[in-house]
Design a protein around this motif. Sequence first.
Motif, PDB file in Angstrom:
ATOM      1  N   PHE A  49      -5.284  -0.790   4.492  1.00 15.15           N
ATOM      2  CA  PHE A  49      -5.352  -0.499   3.064  1.00 15.15           C
ATOM      3  C   PHE A  49      -4.232   0.456   2.662  1.00 15.15           C
ATOM      4  N   VAL A  50      -3.383   0.025   1.740  1.00 11.57           N
ATOM      5  CA  VAL A  50      -2.278   0.846   1.261  1.00 11.57           C
ATOM      6  C   VAL A  50      -2.762   1.690   0.097  1.00 11.57           C
ATOM      7  N   GLY A  51      -2.790   3.005   0.287  1.00 11.08           N
ATOM      8  CA  GLY A  51      -3.226   3.904  -0.773  1.00 11.08           C
ATOM      9  C   GLY A  51      -2.138   4.208  -1.772  1.00 11.08           C
ATOM     10  N   SER A  52      -0.895   4.290  -1.285  1.00 10.04           N
ATOM     11  CA  SER A  52       0.248   4.519  -2.166  1.00 10.04           C
ATOM     12  C   SER A  52       1.509   4.081  -1.440  1.00 10.04           C
ATOM     13  N   GLY A  59      14.411   2.991   1.624  1.00  8.15           N
ATOM     14  CA  GLY A  59      13.308   2.317   2.296  1.00  8.15           C
ATOM     15  C   GLY A  59      12.003   2.538   1.567  1.00  8.15           C
ATOM     16  N   LEU A  60      11.047   1.656   1.796  1.00  6.06           N
ATOM     17  CA  LEU A  60       9.740   1.751   1.157  1.00  6.06           C
ATOM     18  C   LEU A  60       8.748   2.325   2.157  1.00  6.06           C
ATOM     19  N   ILE A  61       8.175   3.475   1.823  1.00  5.04           N
ATOM     20  CA  ILE A  61       7.179   4.120   2.673  1.00  5.04           C
ATOM     21  C   ILE A  61       5.797   3.793   2.133  1.00  5.04           C
ATOM     22  N   LEU A  62       4.962   3.169   2.968  1.00  4.28           N
ATOM     23  CA  LEU A  62       3.597   2.836   2.606  1.00  4.28           C
ATOM     24  C   LEU A  62       2.655   3.790   3.330  1.00  4.28           C
ATOM     25  N   PHE A  68       1.823   6.657   8.024  1.00  2.80           N
ATOM     26  CA  PHE A  68       2.935   6.170   7.219  1.00  2.80           C
ATOM     27  C   PHE A  68       3.511   4.925   7.877  1.00  2.80           C
ATOM     28  N   HIS A  69       3.906   3.946   7.049  1.00  3.24           N
ATOM     29  CA  HIS A  69       4.621   2.758   7.519  1.00  3.24           C
ATOM     30  C   HIS A  69       5.942   2.682   6.760  1.00  3.24           C
ATOM     31  N   ARG A  70       6.967   2.204   7.439  1.00  2.58           N
ATOM     32  CA  ARG A  70       8.274   2.031   6.806  1.00  2.58           C
ATOM     33  C   ARG A  70       8.577   0.534   6.681  1.00  2.58           C
ATOM     34  N   VAL A  78       8.270  -4.313   8.966  1.00  7.32           N
ATOM     35  CA  VAL A  78       7.473  -3.111   8.746  1.00  7.32           C
ATOM     36  C   VAL A  78       7.106  -2.518  10.096  1.00  7.32           C
ATOM     37  N   SER A  79       7.073  -1.195  10.186  1.00  8.88           N
ATOM     38  CA  SER A  79       6.753  -0.537  11.445  1.00  8.88           C
ATOM     39  C   SER A  79       6.088   0.800  11.155  1.00  8.88           C
ATOM     40  N   PRO A  80       5.194   1.266  12.057  1.00  6.94           N
ATOM     41  CA  PRO A  80       4.604   2.601  11.899  1.00  6.94           C
ATOM     42  C   PRO A  80       5.693   3.663  11.939  1.00  6.94           C
ATOM     43  N   ALA A  81       5.531   4.711  11.117  1.00  9.56           N
ATOM     44  CA  ALA A  81       6.582   5.715  11.026  1.00  9.56           C
ATOM     45  C   ALA A  81       6.120   7.104  11.451  1.00  9.56           C
ATOM     46  N   ALA A  82       4.927   7.542  11.027  1.00 13.31           N
ATOM     47  CA  ALA A  82       4.455   8.888  11.352  1.00 13.31           C
ATOM     48  C   ALA A  82       3.003   9.021  10.906  1.00 13.31           C
ATOM     49  N   ASP A  83       2.353  10.087  11.365  1.00 13.27           N
ATOM     50  CA  ASP A  83       0.995  10.389  10.919  1.00 13.27           C
ATOM     51  C   ASP A  83       1.022  10.858   9.462  1.00 13.27           C
ATOM     52  N   ALA A  84      -0.036  10.540   8.731  1.00  8.46           N
ATOM     53  CA  ALA A  84      -0.139  10.905   7.316  1.00  8.46           C
ATOM     54  C   ALA A  84      -1.522  11.477   7.043  1.00  8.46           C
ATOM     55  N   PRO A  85      -1.697  12.199   5.941  1.00  2.00           N
ATOM     56  CA  PRO A  85      -3.044  12.654   5.572  1.00  2.00           C
ATOM     57  C   PRO A  85      -3.944  11.458   5.272  1.00  2.00           C
ATOM     58  N   HIS A  86      -5.231  11.662   5.391  1.00  2.00           N
ATOM     59  CA  HIS A  86      -6.190  10.617   5.053  1.00  2.00           C
ATOM     60  C   HIS A  86      -6.520  10.678   3.561  1.00  2.00           C
ATOM     61  N   GLY A  87      -6.857   9.523   2.994  1.00  2.00           N
ATOM     62  CA  GLY A  87      -7.317   9.475   1.611  1.00  2.00           C
ATOM     63  C   GLY A  87      -6.232   9.623   0.564  1.00  2.00           C
ATOM     64  N   VAL A  88      -4.980   9.327   0.902  1.00  2.00           N
ATOM     65  CA  VAL A  88      -3.891   9.457  -0.074  1.00  2.00           C
ATOM     66  C   VAL A  88      -3.967   8.323  -1.089  1.00  2.00           C
ATOM     67  N   THR A  89      -3.910   8.666  -2.366  1.00  2.00           N
ATOM     68  CA  THR A  89      -3.931   7.657  -3.433  1.00  2.00           C
ATOM     69  C   THR A  89      -2.797   7.825  -4.427  1.00  2.00           C
ATOM     70  N   GLY A  90      -2.005   8.868  -4.268  1.00  2.00           N
ATOM     71  CA  GLY A  90      -0.896   9.083  -5.189  1.00  2.00           C
ATOM     72  C   GLY A  90       0.263   9.729  -4.466  1.00  2.00           C
TER      73      GLY A  90
END
Length: 267
Positions: A49-52, A59-62, A68-70, A78-90
């Motif tokens: 699920f892409v929150g933002s 590049g487009l970061i999803l 994070f995906h790049r 598309v490839s995994p890029a790094a850890d991201a916070p949970h619940g991001v919507t904006g």
Amino acid sequence: MIKCTFPLLLAALAASAAIPPQPAEGPPWHPWLYDYSVFRAEAALAVGFVGSHEFIEGGLILTTSGLFHRYDTRTRSVSPAADAPHGVTGSFWDGESLWLAGNGAELWRYTAALESLKDWGEPYGERWYIELPSWRQTGLARVGEDFWLVDELGVIYLWRLGEAEPRGEHVVGQGRELVFDGENLWLLSYRGILKLNRAGEILGRLPLPATRGFASGLAWDGGRLWLAVNGADDEDRTLLWSVDPEDAELMPLDEPPEDRRDAVEYD
């Protein structure tokens, strides 16, 4: 000299293969939906699920749940890029920092390398954040020094770093992701993609592409709006669409936004 366009044609066909067929009755079968001719299919991605999503240095970061995906728009990979916070919507990229907001009241800040910026707010594990003056964010943009924060009730709060309270608000009805194109703002809503001026006035809307799924993300690449629709095909992939606002007809809203804050109570 004759150029071979066959590989490009195959790439275009592959990108559009995941698009479900249009309903037989044709548009307009629903007042909030467009036909496919206005939107361009960009990709079908199995990333969750892409929150933002946000364009950063070409590049487009999803952002999905915790990751994070790049996405490379040239190679369509598309490839995994790094850890991201949970619940991001904006999210919002200001040229130096990637700002993230989510269902809580936290504002996160990342570098172009997708590393959490340190020593600028409150620590939370390996990440730093500050608390926002509004709750349950669903969208985020920045216009000059003002952050535009959209909550789940469709209220946009204008706020600046370091201030305890918002300096203003606009009631726009239900909304989700928010982007700024340098002149106007675009708000993803169940009624379509709403166009707003800097005074918070709704100028019109672009209906969403006629497909199933949940539209959750909106980004601006400098000329086109990019829309993410989750669960849009039988393989539960996220479809990326793009549209040039100049090529699409801006339609009236047809109904005024409602202020629903008095009807909702939070625990």
